[in-house]
Design an enzyme around this catalytic site. Structure first.
Site, PDB file in Angstrom:
ATOM      1  N   ILE A 157     101.274  68.909  40.287  1.00  0.00           N
ATOM      2  CA  ILE A 157     101.653  68.395  41.610  1.00  0.00           C
ATOM      3  C   ILE A 157     102.968  67.613  41.524  1.00  0.00           C
ATOM      4  O   ILE A 157     103.870  67.794  42.342  1.00  0.00           O
ATOM      5  CB  ILE A 157     100.518  67.508  42.190  1.00  0.00           C
ATOM      6  CG1 ILE A 157      99.251  68.352  42.399  1.00  0.00           C
ATOM      7  CG2 ILE A 157     100.955  66.861  43.506  1.00  0.00           C
ATOM      8  CD1 ILE A 157      98.001  67.561  42.745  1.00  0.00           C
ATOM      9  N   SER A 232      97.132  60.412  44.794  1.00  0.00           N
ATOM     10  CA  SER A 232      96.427  60.689  43.538  1.00  0.00           C
ATOM     11  C   SER A 232      95.006  60.127  43.566  1.00  0.00           C
ATOM     12  O   SER A 232      94.075  60.830  43.951  1.00  0.00           O
ATOM     13  CB  SER A 232      97.243  60.146  42.383  1.00  0.00           C
ATOM     14  OG  SER A 232      96.691  60.571  41.184  1.00  0.00           O
ATOM     15  N   ARG A 233      94.844  58.880  43.185  1.00  0.00           N
ATOM     16  CA  ARG A 233      93.540  58.225  43.287  1.00  0.00           C
ATOM     17  C   ARG A 233      93.777  56.781  43.711  1.00  0.00           C
ATOM     18  O   ARG A 233      94.698  56.122  43.224  1.00  0.00           O
ATOM     19  CB  ARG A 233      92.782  58.253  41.954  1.00  0.00           C
ATOM     20  CG  ARG A 233      92.178  59.606  41.598  1.00  0.00           C
ATOM     21  CD  ARG A 233      91.028  60.019  42.526  1.00  0.00           C
ATOM     22  NE  ARG A 233      90.450  61.302  42.170  1.00  0.00           N
ATOM     23  CZ  ARG A 233      90.816  62.483  42.681  1.00  0.00           C
ATOM     24  NH1 ARG A 233      91.768  62.539  43.606  1.00  0.00           N
ATOM     25  NH2 ARG A 233      90.207  63.591  42.310  1.00  0.00           N
ATOM     26  N   ASP A 257      97.006  58.513  50.913  1.00  0.00           N
ATOM     27  CA  ASP A 257      96.009  59.545  51.190  1.00  0.00           C
ATOM     28  C   ASP A 257      94.695  59.206  50.483  1.00  0.00           C
ATOM     29  O   ASP A 257      93.690  59.873  50.678  1.00  0.00           O
ATOM     30  CB  ASP A 257      96.514  60.915  50.711  1.00  0.00           C
ATOM     31  CG  ASP A 257      95.561  62.029  51.108  1.00  0.00           C
ATOM     32  OD1 ASP A 257      95.234  62.116  52.315  1.00  0.00           O
ATOM     33  OD2 ASP A 257      95.124  62.804  50.234  1.00  0.00           O
ATOM     34  N   GLU A 262      87.568  54.152  49.114  1.00  0.00           N
ATOM     35  CA  GLU A 262      87.459  55.226  50.115  1.00  0.00           C
ATOM     36  C   GLU A 262      86.074  55.824  50.226  1.00  0.00           C
ATOM     37  O   GLU A 262      85.696  56.322  51.291  1.00  0.00           O
ATOM     38  CB  GLU A 262      88.476  56.346  49.817  1.00  0.00           C
ATOM     39  CG  GLU A 262      88.155  57.163  48.587  1.00  0.00           C
ATOM     40  CD  GLU A 262      89.154  58.312  48.369  1.00  0.00           C
ATOM     41  OE1 GLU A 262      90.362  58.062  48.408  1.00  0.00           O
ATOM     42  OE2 GLU A 262      88.700  59.448  48.166  1.00  0.00           O
ATOM     43  N   HIS A 294      92.105  61.307  52.403  1.00  0.00           N
ATOM     44  CA  HIS A 294      92.016  62.252  51.288  1.00  0.00           C
ATOM     45  C   HIS A 294      92.139  63.686  51.816  1.00  0.00           C
ATOM     46  O   HIS A 294      91.292  64.543  51.566  1.00  0.00           O
ATOM     47  CB  HIS A 294      90.700  62.062  50.517  1.00  0.00           C
ATOM     48  CG  HIS A 294      90.829  62.392  49.065  1.00  0.00           C
ATOM     49  ND1 HIS A 294      90.407  61.574  48.064  1.00  0.00           N
ATOM     50  CD2 HIS A 294      91.361  63.473  48.441  1.00  0.00           C
ATOM     51  CE1 HIS A 294      90.642  62.132  46.892  1.00  0.00           C
ATOM     52  NE2 HIS A 294      91.234  63.286  47.103  1.00  0.00           N
TER      53      HIS A 294
HETATM   54  P1  NAI Z   1      97.926  67.530  36.111  1.00  0.00           P
HETATM   55  O1  NAI Z   1      96.835  67.367  35.106  1.00  0.00           O
HETATM   56  O2  NAI Z   1      98.627  68.839  36.240  1.00  0.00           O
HETATM   57  O3  NAI Z   1      99.051  66.410  35.864  1.00  0.00           O
HETATM   58  C1  NAI Z   1      98.748  65.058  35.625  1.00  0.00           C
HETATM   59  C2  NAI Z   1      99.926  64.454  34.874  1.00  0.00           C
HETATM   60  O4  NAI Z   1      99.666  63.052  34.733  1.00  0.00           O
HETATM   61  C3  NAI Z   1     100.113  65.031  33.471  1.00  0.00           C
HETATM   62  O5  NAI Z   1     101.464  65.368  33.260  1.00  0.00           O
HETATM   63  C4  NAI Z   1      99.662  63.904  32.551  1.00  0.00           C
HETATM   64  O6  NAI Z   1     100.345  63.898  31.314  1.00  0.00           O
HETATM   65  C5  NAI Z   1      99.996  62.689  33.390  1.00  0.00           C
HETATM   66  N1  NAI Z   1      99.285  61.488  33.001  1.00  0.00           N
HETATM   67  C6  NAI Z   1      98.056  61.373  32.436  1.00  0.00           C
HETATM   68  N2  NAI Z   1      97.756  60.072  32.267  1.00  0.00           N
HETATM   69  C7  NAI Z   1      98.806  59.362  32.734  1.00  0.00           C
HETATM   70  C8  NAI Z   1      99.098  57.976  32.825  1.00  0.00           C
HETATM   71  N3  NAI Z   1      98.227  57.050  32.397  1.00  0.00           N
HETATM   72  N4  NAI Z   1     100.286  57.613  33.354  1.00  0.00           N
HETATM   73  C9  NAI Z   1     101.185  58.541  33.793  1.00  0.00           C
HETATM   74  N5  NAI Z   1     100.962  59.862  33.722  1.00  0.00           N
HETATM   75  C10 NAI Z   1      99.800  60.269  33.201  1.00  0.00           C
HETATM   76  O7  NAI Z   1      97.260  67.078  37.496  1.00  0.00           O
HETATM   77  P2  NAI Z   1      97.705  67.494  38.965  1.00  0.00           P
HETATM   78  O8  NAI Z   1      97.032  68.761  39.353  1.00  0.00           O
HETATM   79  O9  NAI Z   1      99.178  67.390  39.096  1.00  0.00           O
HETATM   80  O10 NAI Z   1      96.997  66.339  39.816  1.00  0.00           O
HETATM   81  C11 NAI Z   1      97.392  64.985  39.703  1.00  0.00           C
HETATM   82  C12 NAI Z   1      96.370  64.113  40.390  1.00  0.00           C
HETATM   83  O11 NAI Z   1      96.399  64.362  41.799  1.00  0.00           O
HETATM   84  C13 NAI Z   1      94.900  64.401  39.998  1.00  0.00           C
HETATM   85  O12 NAI Z   1      94.522  63.697  38.825  1.00  0.00           O
HETATM   86  C14 NAI Z   1      94.133  63.885  41.195  1.00  0.00           C
HETATM   87  O13 NAI Z   1      93.799  62.538  40.981  1.00  0.00           O
HETATM   88  C15 NAI Z   1      95.144  63.978  42.339  1.00  0.00           C
HETATM   89  N6  NAI Z   1      94.760  64.962  43.357  1.00  0.00           N
HETATM   90  C16 NAI Z   1      94.645  64.545  44.659  1.00  0.00           C
HETATM   91  C17 NAI Z   1      94.327  65.426  45.654  1.00  0.00           C
HETATM   92  C18 NAI Z   1      94.241  64.993  47.090  1.00  0.00           C
HETATM   93  O14 NAI Z   1      93.732  65.748  47.934  1.00  0.00           O
HETATM   94  N7  NAI Z   1      94.734  63.816  47.456  1.00  0.00           N
HETATM   95  C19 NAI Z   1      94.018  66.822  45.347  1.00  0.00           C
HETATM   96  C20 NAI Z   1      94.219  67.184  43.966  1.00  0.00           C
HETATM   97  C21 NAI Z   1      94.566  66.270  43.002  1.00  0.00           C
END
Ligand code: NAI
Length: 346
Positions: A157, A232-233, A257, A262, A294
């Site tokens: 993302i 994100s969260r 979001d 939440e 969300h």
């Molecule tokens: P991803 O796994 O592809 O990327 C996550 C990135 O965060 C990775 O590059 C990882 O190295 C990095 N990371 C891990 N720990 C970290 C830290 N402590 N500090 C900084 N970077 C760190 O995940 P993706 O698909 O990009 O999703 C990211 C987040 O988005 C998910 O974990 C989820 O919480 C959130 N999300 C929210 C949604 C929504 O509807 N609002 C839907 C889908 C995901």
């Protein structure tokens, strides 16, 4: 074996539609339950092979024990993040699968939609013109072109969000605990990111380590008037510190979001109730705060991918000895399973 039986918790109308489309041949017997999974409701899964859950279902150790005792073999998350599951406790008891990516575009585009809405005051303008108020007073925004955006988390993302920002002519800096090599991304330390960014967007998973990474101390390091985007969260941000930062005018805009509390309110209609969460109520009352519940994932494309991948995960688990989208705590990183196992994790 007969049809695989799936108890589907926290089912919304849009979930039902997309899963019914994916399961149109009725390969799986799916029980759609409106209630969330919790210690009290998990007994509804008795007699089912799979429990399907979303972001706010509580899969703690008690729930895991109860589900395992009932013979549930698999917890199928229909989302990417799994901070609501005690995966360490689940190891050896119940397998966990997730949908690692369904539409990173949906989330990245929503992040930009929130930012543009906020800084160009679209939320205000929409209400004004609905009331035939065509005044522009108080609607002055700022150009994104030339501004510096700090991106925390450069996974699927985060990278798409970076591309979108570059399209706007913004300068991108980023922090990632595991920086991507040869990506052409300018990585900086977190402190540098706080100090240099006009806009900060969060795209990393929530872990014990980064809970409340936005707190009074980090907010004090940020540029005055910074715009924060969190898709994100929620618990990455200490909401009380955020509120204080907004009151002090240190934070110029917050696009949320997700929210740390939440699970008590999001996805439900409380329009006829008194909301008990004073911090959320105060945040929502601010003219420079936009909250969506969300919603970032909610596109037709994402819903179809979620349903297809979830049912593929279930099929694979029962029919093969592999489990492509399994997560466990043994593969290196709690927040981002590296999947070192070729077969099932146990
Ligand atoms: P991803 O796994 O592809 O990327 C996550 C990135 O965060 C990775 O590059 C990882 O190295 C990095 N990371 C891990 N720990 C970290 C830290 N402590 N500090 C900084 N970077 C760190 O995940 P993706 O698909 O990009 O999703 C990211 C987040 O988005 C998910 O974990 C989820 O919480 C959130 N999300 C929210 C949604 C929504 O509807 N609002 C839907 C889908 C995901």
């Amino acid at each position: 074996m007969g049809k695989i039986k799936v108890a589907f918790f926290d089912a919304k109308e849009y979930d039902r539609q997309s899963f019914m489309n994916s399961n149109k041949d009725e390969e799986f017997e799916i029980l759609y339950l409106e209630t969330r999974l919790s210690e009290d409701t998990c007994k509804l899964a008795d007699g089912y092979d799979v429990v399907c859950v979303f972001v706010n279902d509580d899969v703690n150790s008690v729930v895991i024990d109860k589900l395992a005792a009932m013979g549930v073999k698999l917890i199928a998350l229909r989302c990417a993040g799994y901070n609501n599951v005690d995966i360490e406790y689940a190891y050896g008891k119940i397998h966990i699968v997730r949908v690692p990516a369904y539409s990173p575009y949906a989330v990245a585009e929503h992040a930009m939609a929130l930012l543009l809405t906020s800084i160009r005051r679209i939320h205000k303008a929409y209400i004004r013109t609905k009331d035939f108020n065509f005044s522009l007073n108080g609607l002055t925004g700022f150009d994104l072109h030339g501004k510096t955006v700090g991106v925390v988390g450069t996974g699927k993302i985060g990278r798409i969000f970076i591309d979108i920002c570059r399209g706007f002519g913004m300068r991108v800096i980023a922090y990632d605990k595991f920086p991507a090599k040869d990506s052409g991304i300018e990585y900086v330390t977190l402190d540098e990111l706080w100090e240099r960014s006009d806009i900060i967007s969060f795209h990393c998973p929530l872990t014990d380590e980064n809970r409340h990474m936005v707190n009074a101390e980090s907010i004090a390091k940020m540029k005055k008037g910074v715009a924060l985007i969190n898709t994100s969260r929620g618990a990455l941000i200490d909401s009380e510190a955020l509120l204080e930062g907004i009151k002090q005018r240190q934070i110029g805009a917050a696009c949320l979001d997700v929210y740390e509390e939440e699970s008590n309110v999001f996805f439900h209609d409380y329009s006829n109730h008194i909301v008990n969460d004073d911090v959320l109520a105060r945040l929502i009352s601010m003219p420079n705060v936009i909250v969506t519940s969300h919603q970032a994932f909610l596109t037709n494309e994402a819903l179809a991918n979620i349903a297809d991948t979830t049912l593929d995960n279930v099929r694979e688990f029962f029919e093969r000895d592999t489990c492509t989208n399994e997560v466990c705590y043994k593969c290196g990183k709690l927040a981002q399973c590296e999947q070192k196992h070729e077969k099932k994790c146990f």
